[in-house]
Design an enzyme around this catalytic site. Structure first.
Site, PDB file in Angstrom:
ATOM      1  N   ASP A   1      -7.621  17.113 -15.702  1.00 28.40           N
ATOM      2  CA  ASP A   1      -7.986  15.688 -15.855  1.00 28.40           C
ATOM      3  C   ASP A   1      -7.829  15.347 -17.523  1.00 28.40           C
ATOM      4  OD1 ASP A   1      -9.476  12.928 -16.569  1.00 28.40           O
ATOM      5  OD2 ASP A   1     -10.865  13.430 -14.878  1.00 28.40           O
TER       6      ASP A   1
ATOM      7  N   TYR B   1     -17.179  14.570 -15.607  1.00 28.13           N
ATOM      8  CA  TYR B   1     -17.482  13.346 -15.236  1.00 28.13           C
ATOM      9  C   TYR B   1     -18.538  13.295 -14.245  1.00 28.13           C
ATOM     10  CZ  TYR B   1     -17.686   8.312 -14.445  1.00 28.13           C
ATOM     11  OH  TYR B   1     -17.870   7.154 -14.005  1.00 28.13           O
TER      12      TYR B   1
ATOM     13  N   LYS C   1      -8.833   4.119 -19.529  1.00 25.25           N
ATOM     14  CA  LYS C   1      -9.459   4.359 -20.795  1.00 25.25           C
ATOM     15  C   LYS C   1      -8.073   4.187 -21.579  1.00 25.25           C
ATOM     16  CE  LYS C   1     -13.307   5.206 -18.372  1.00 25.25           C
ATOM     17  NZ  LYS C   1     -13.187   6.423 -17.521  1.00 25.25           N
TER      18      LYS C   1
ATOM     19  N   ARG D   1       0.938  -1.217   0.037  1.00 23.08           N
ATOM     20  CA  ARG D   1       0.018  -0.052   0.029  1.00 23.08           C
ATOM     21  C   ARG D   1       0.716   1.399   0.061  1.00 23.08           C
ATOM     22  NH1 ARG D   1      -2.032   2.039   4.430  1.00 23.08           N
ATOM     23  NH2 ARG D   1      -2.328  -0.086   5.266  1.00 23.08           N
TER      24      ARG D   1
HETATM   25  N1  LCS Z   1     -12.352  11.016 -15.259  1.00 22.09           N
HETATM   26  C1  LCS Z   1     -13.000  11.106 -16.453  1.00 22.09           C
HETATM   27  C2  LCS Z   1     -12.858  12.039 -17.428  1.00 22.09           C
HETATM   28  C3  LCS Z   1     -13.662  10.013 -16.812  1.00 22.09           C
HETATM   29  O1  LCS Z   1     -14.432  10.112 -18.060  1.00 22.09           O
HETATM   30  C4  LCS Z   1     -13.711   8.888 -15.686  1.00 22.09           C
HETATM   31  C5  LCS Z   1     -14.637   7.806 -16.009  1.00 22.09           C
HETATM   32  C6  LCS Z   1     -13.159   9.177 -14.676  1.00 22.09           C
HETATM   33  C7  LCS Z   1     -12.481  10.228 -14.311  1.00 22.09           C
HETATM   34  C8  LCS Z   1     -13.289   8.145 -13.473  1.00 22.09           C
HETATM   35  O2  LCS Z   1     -12.493   7.215 -13.629  1.00 22.09           O
HETATM   36  P1  LCS Z   1     -12.526   5.667 -13.306  1.00 22.09           P
HETATM   37  O3  LCS Z   1     -12.657   5.518 -11.582  1.00 22.09           O
HETATM   38  O4  LCS Z   1     -13.886   5.186 -13.962  1.00 22.09           O
HETATM   39  O5  LCS Z   1     -11.199   4.951 -13.704  1.00 22.09           O
HETATM   40  N2  LCS Z   1     -15.394   7.850 -17.123  1.00 22.09           N
HETATM   41  C9  LCS Z   1     -16.347   6.902 -17.446  1.00 22.09           C
HETATM   42  C10 LCS Z   1     -17.017   7.227 -18.760  1.00 22.09           C
HETATM   43  O6  LCS Z   1     -17.148   8.176 -19.261  1.00 22.09           O
HETATM   44  N3  LCS Z   1     -17.747   6.247 -18.960  1.00 22.09           N
HETATM   45  O7  LCS Z   1     -17.688   5.225 -17.900  1.00 22.09           O
HETATM   46  C11 LCS Z   1     -16.644   5.778 -16.803  1.00 22.09           C
END
Ligand code: LCS
Length: 395
Positions: free
Chosen positions: A184, A112, A209, A59
């Protein structure tokens, strides 16, 4: 040649890794371990006291994860990186590290859905207020920054409206006041945009992604100055505990190797599909960086992005039901949230990724009920086009 002279494509493959430090293994080894043995009790004491470098407990750090953190820091042109269990673990660790009760966060007009949810949670539980801003002029930014503004949070392109924010403009205003700017960078990946080179301080990724690229990992990354990364690592990461698993870090290291070739293909496919959708009589608007629906964004794009990216948002003439009917006709394109995968994905933000955002706020963010977001995959673009075409015909 010094590492810093190497090009992005090369650093994506070799960055942060020295085979000779790992038995010559070509591929970074997977250190699938929760803890590390100390040679003796005094060594354990020294490591806990920070007097000796070395791993303690996963951790607090893991060799496979460390290679990933070093590689992403190189790619984002930052000093250090930190990996998390999800993009949201990264976003929350950064925001909690930078704020205290009574503070204020200035945020881009659209984020998001779960980031929106987190901002509300911080407000409701800890009185950390926020304001959404267009961030399009120096004057409006100067007015919106308050005395208690602890940080500025930007998504660009914004999920899912694809609107851009001028990073250099925001960074310049923030710098005069000593306020850190967080970006972001999920939609671009470091291949298309490196916010630190435009004066921003902290970069966040949902590595789920494009960085992963294969739809099989949930992970997050943060890049910034060494002292900030160390602070997060020792506080909101260590004590809240949203760390990445070594195996997921290993998969991300693999994914990163092909990031440039994948991004080029995503971008090429998306440009061709934008061309097709632009001329289609059943499509109302198309939101794509540099496109005609946001005329001011072309200049911003040219300043800070290498290419427009692989995501296209568009509205159909009709209603929410028209959009849903269209999605149901697709055969090759899969109905799913997430983005940046090899498979082309389509989702309906108003009822999916941004369903948690109240209708009134969705409207302010520009999320119409007929808006669809297409994450263009790596298939032959002609096949994706044909699928979209047959579904549009049925509308
Ligand atoms: N920031 C952005 C711009 C995102 O699109 C997402 C997730 C996150 C942070 C969060 O990331 P995660 O915890 O899911 O790894 N976006 C998503 C979307 O547009 N569709 O499904 C998840």
């Amino acid at each position: 040649m010094e590492k810093k002279d190497l090009q992005f494509e090369t650093k994506a493959i070799h960055g942060g890794y020295q085979p000779q430090e790992h038995q010559g293994s070509l591929v970074p080894p997977l250190y699938q371990t929760s803890t590390y043995t100390f040679a003796n009790s005094q060594q354990g004491e020294r490591r806990f006291a920070g007097e000796e470098e070395g791993f303690i407990y996963s951790r607090l750090g893991n060799p496979t994860v460390k290679i990933l953190e070093d590689r992403i820091a190189e790619l984002e042109k930052g000093e250090a990186g930190l990996a998390f269990a999800s993009g949201m673990a990264a976003v929350s660790a950064v925001l909690v590290a930078l704020t205290k009760a009574g503070d204020h966060i200035l945020c881009s007009q659209g984020v998001y859905g779960c980031t929106f949810g987190l901002l509300n949670l911080l407000k409701d539980k800890y009185a950390i207020d926020h304001k959404f801003s267009l961030m399009n002029t120096r004057e409006s930014l100067e007015q919106e920054i308050r005395e208690n503004t602890a940080c500025i949070y930007i998504e660009t392109p914004i999920n899912p409206t694809m609107k851009l924010v001028d990073l250099e403009l925001v960074a310049a205003v923030a710098k005069e006041r000593g306020i850190p700017v967080i970006v972001d960078n999920t939609f671009c990946s470091p291949y298309l945009q490196t916010p630190i080179t435009h004066g921003c301080d902290i970069v966040i990724h949902s590595a789920t992604k494009y960085i992963c690229g294969h739809g099989d990992v949930i992970a997050g990354l943060v890049i910034g100055k060494k002292d900030f990364i160390q602070k997060v690592s020792r506080t909101t990461q260590k004590d809240i505990g949203g760390i990445i698993s070594p195996f997921d870090a290993w998969l991300l290291l693999r994914g990163l190797k092909t990031l440039p070739v994948r991004m080029d293909r995503h971008c090429e496919n998306a440009s061709r599909l934008v061309e097709f959708l632009s001329g289609h009589p059943k499509v109302e608007s198309i939101y794509f960086p540099g496109g005609s629906d946001y005329p001011d964004d072309a200049q911003i794009m040219n300043k800070q992005m290498k290419k427009p990216g692989g995501l296209i948002s568009f509205t159909l003439k009709g209603t929410k039901e028209t959009a849903q009917f269209f999605m149901n006709q697709l055969k090759l394109v899969k109905i799913a949230v997430s983005l940046g995968d090899a498979e082309t994905l389509i989702q309906h933000p108003a009822t999916m990724t941004h369903a948690v955002v109240p209708a009134e706020d969705r409207k302010k963010m520009g999320i119409d009920d007929t808006l669809l977001r297409l994450s263009v995959g790596l298939e032959a673009w002609e096949d994706i086009k044909e699928d979209l075409e047959q579904a549009l015909e049925k509308v």
